[in-house]
Enzyme design. Structure first.
Site, PDB file in Angstrom:
ATOM      1  N   ARG A  45       0.829  -1.198   0.000  1.00  0.00           N
ATOM      2  CA  ARG A  45       0.000   0.000   0.000  1.00  0.00           C
ATOM      3  C   ARG A  45       0.874   1.264   0.000  1.00  0.00           C
ATOM      4  O   ARG A  45       1.884   1.338   0.683  1.00  0.00           O
ATOM      5  CB  ARG A  45      -0.861  -0.038   1.261  1.00  0.00           C
ATOM      6  CG  ARG A  45      -1.832   1.076   1.413  1.00  0.00           C
ATOM      7  CD  ARG A  45      -2.998   0.675   2.269  1.00  0.00           C
ATOM      8  NE  ARG A  45      -2.681   0.454   3.673  1.00  0.00           N
ATOM      9  CZ  ARG A  45      -3.616   0.214   4.587  1.00  0.00           C
ATOM     10  NH1 ARG A  45      -4.877   0.150   4.242  1.00  0.00           N
ATOM     11  NH2 ARG A  45      -3.273   0.030   5.843  1.00  0.00           N
ATOM     12  N   ARG A  48       2.662   4.281   4.517  1.00  0.00           N
ATOM     13  CA  ARG A  48       2.193   4.643   5.850  1.00  0.00           C
ATOM     14  C   ARG A  48       3.175   4.108   6.879  1.00  0.00           C
ATOM     15  O   ARG A  48       3.621   2.969   6.777  1.00  0.00           O
ATOM     16  CB  ARG A  48       0.811   4.016   6.104  1.00  0.00           C
ATOM     17  CG  ARG A  48      -0.330   4.953   5.830  1.00  0.00           C
ATOM     18  CD  ARG A  48      -1.655   4.271   5.904  1.00  0.00           C
ATOM     19  NE  ARG A  48      -1.903   3.570   7.165  1.00  0.00           N
ATOM     20  CZ  ARG A  48      -3.104   3.136   7.542  1.00  0.00           C
ATOM     21  NH1 ARG A  48      -4.146   3.341   6.771  1.00  0.00           N
ATOM     22  NH2 ARG A  48      -3.263   2.501   8.687  1.00  0.00           N
TER      23      ARG A  48
HETATM   24  P1  AMP Z   1      -6.683   2.842  10.636  1.00  0.00           P
HETATM   25  O1  AMP Z   1      -6.477   3.839   9.559  1.00  0.00           O
HETATM   26  O2  AMP Z   1      -8.137   2.615  10.967  1.00  0.00           O
HETATM   27  O3  AMP Z   1      -5.931   1.568  10.396  1.00  0.00           O
HETATM   28  O4  AMP Z   1      -6.053   3.490  11.972  1.00  0.00           O
HETATM   29  C1  AMP Z   1      -4.684   3.830  12.036  1.00  0.00           C
HETATM   30  C2  AMP Z   1      -4.225   3.863  13.481  1.00  0.00           C
HETATM   31  O5  AMP Z   1      -4.951   4.868  14.206  1.00  0.00           O
HETATM   32  C3  AMP Z   1      -4.449   2.577  14.275  1.00  0.00           C
HETATM   33  O6  AMP Z   1      -3.427   1.621  14.069  1.00  0.00           O
HETATM   34  C4  AMP Z   1      -4.453   3.131  15.698  1.00  0.00           C
HETATM   35  O7  AMP Z   1      -3.146   3.443  16.152  1.00  0.00           O
HETATM   36  C5  AMP Z   1      -5.213   4.440  15.542  1.00  0.00           C
HETATM   37  N1  AMP Z   1      -6.671   4.223  15.656  1.00  0.00           N
HETATM   38  C6  AMP Z   1      -7.613   4.410  14.696  1.00  0.00           C
HETATM   39  N2  AMP Z   1      -8.849   4.127  15.157  1.00  0.00           N
HETATM   40  C7  AMP Z   1      -8.671   3.742  16.446  1.00  0.00           C
HETATM   41  C8  AMP Z   1      -9.563   3.305  17.476  1.00  0.00           C
HETATM   42  N3  AMP Z   1     -10.896   3.211  17.266  1.00  0.00           N
HETATM   43  N4  AMP Z   1      -9.028   2.984  18.684  1.00  0.00           N
HETATM   44  C9  AMP Z   1      -7.712   3.082  18.917  1.00  0.00           C
HETATM   45  N5  AMP Z   1      -6.818   3.467  18.006  1.00  0.00           N
HETATM   46  C10 AMP Z   1      -7.283   3.806  16.778  1.00  0.00           C
END
Ligand code: AMP
Length: 217
Positions: A123, A156
């Site tokens: 990605r 990322r």
């Molecule tokens: P994502 O883009 O949804 O994969 O989120 C990226 C990162 O943001 C995750 O690996 C967490 O570190 C943080 N994060 C996003 N959503 C949450 C959540 N609901 N609870 C805790 N950490 C979150």
């Protein structure tokens, strides 16, 4: 008013599918991960607090997540409803959410771990406009450059093998139980996330009883 939750392991297409669902239904897409990334990129105070946690693939603390979600939903710019992705990710977040909002449907995008690894490690992201690319299925026209704005693409910081392993572990341990909690109160629809994005979107529309998806040419 429609309120949907899209859940799924990293790389399952949560962001893409949530956006497709929002586009012609006038729903607002809320991605908790995107909100945190916005803060990290702009070096805000919140960004400084979550940067290391995110880069390691760990979960941000529940209090902070709940504040971010509450503040975002309190903007009330979602006249026709919203699609939230990346939240809730554990039992406590799910309880907080279910106490405050009635959910009309939960989509669970299913993807085997092997496919997750394959997708996530290839990605790439445009740090300027947020466009997502994949070196296997969705390559940019010019190598390493965003098709939309020409900015150099980045990986990322949490798309490394180590961070991915942590996120997969968290997903299986903490996020899957959320589906069981939702399953008791709300309707959870399991959707196979392996087909092409348009096909997955069609399955989501069908599961939620929505009009068929008509991709723009
Ligand atoms: P994502 O883009 O949804 O994969 O989120 C990226 C990162 O943001 C995750 O690996 C967490 O570190 C943080 N994060 C996003 N959503 C949450 C959540 N609901 N609870 C805790 N950490 C979150």
């Amino acid at each position: 008013m429609r309120k949907y939750v899209v859940m799924g392991v990293q790389g399952s297409g949560k962001g893409t599918q949530s956006q497709l669902l929002c586009d012609d239904l006038d729903l607002v897409h809320i991605s908790v991960g995107d909100i945190f990334r916005w803060h990290v990129q702009r070096h805000t105070k919140l960004g400084a607090q979550v940067r290391r946690i995110m880069n390691a693939g760990e979960l941000v603390g529940d209090d902070m997540v709940e504040t971010v979600v509450r503040d975002r939903l309190d903007q009330h710019d979602w006249n026709f409803g919203f699609v939230i992705d990346g939240f809730p990710r554990n039992g406590r977040q799910a309880e907080f959410f279910m106490e405050s909002y009635d959910i009309d449907g939960v989509i669970h995008l299913e993807l085997p771990d092997d496919e997750v690894r394959r997708r996530v490690l290839s990605r790439r992201l445009c740090p300027n406009c947020g466009m997502d690319y994949n070196l296997i299925a969705d390559r940019p026209e010019v190598e390493g450059r965003c098709d939309i704005c020409g900015t150099e693409l980045i990986t990322r910081a949490d798309d490394t093998p180590e961070a991915l392993a942590a996120r997969l572990r968290d997903y299986h341990e903490k996020t899957r139980p959320v589906l069981e909690l939702f399953g008791r109160k709300e309707v959870v629809h399991d959707v196979d996330a392996r087909p092409a994005p348009d096909e997955v979107q069609q399955s989501i529309r069908k599961a939620l009883g929505l009009p068929a998806y008509a991709p723009s040419a």
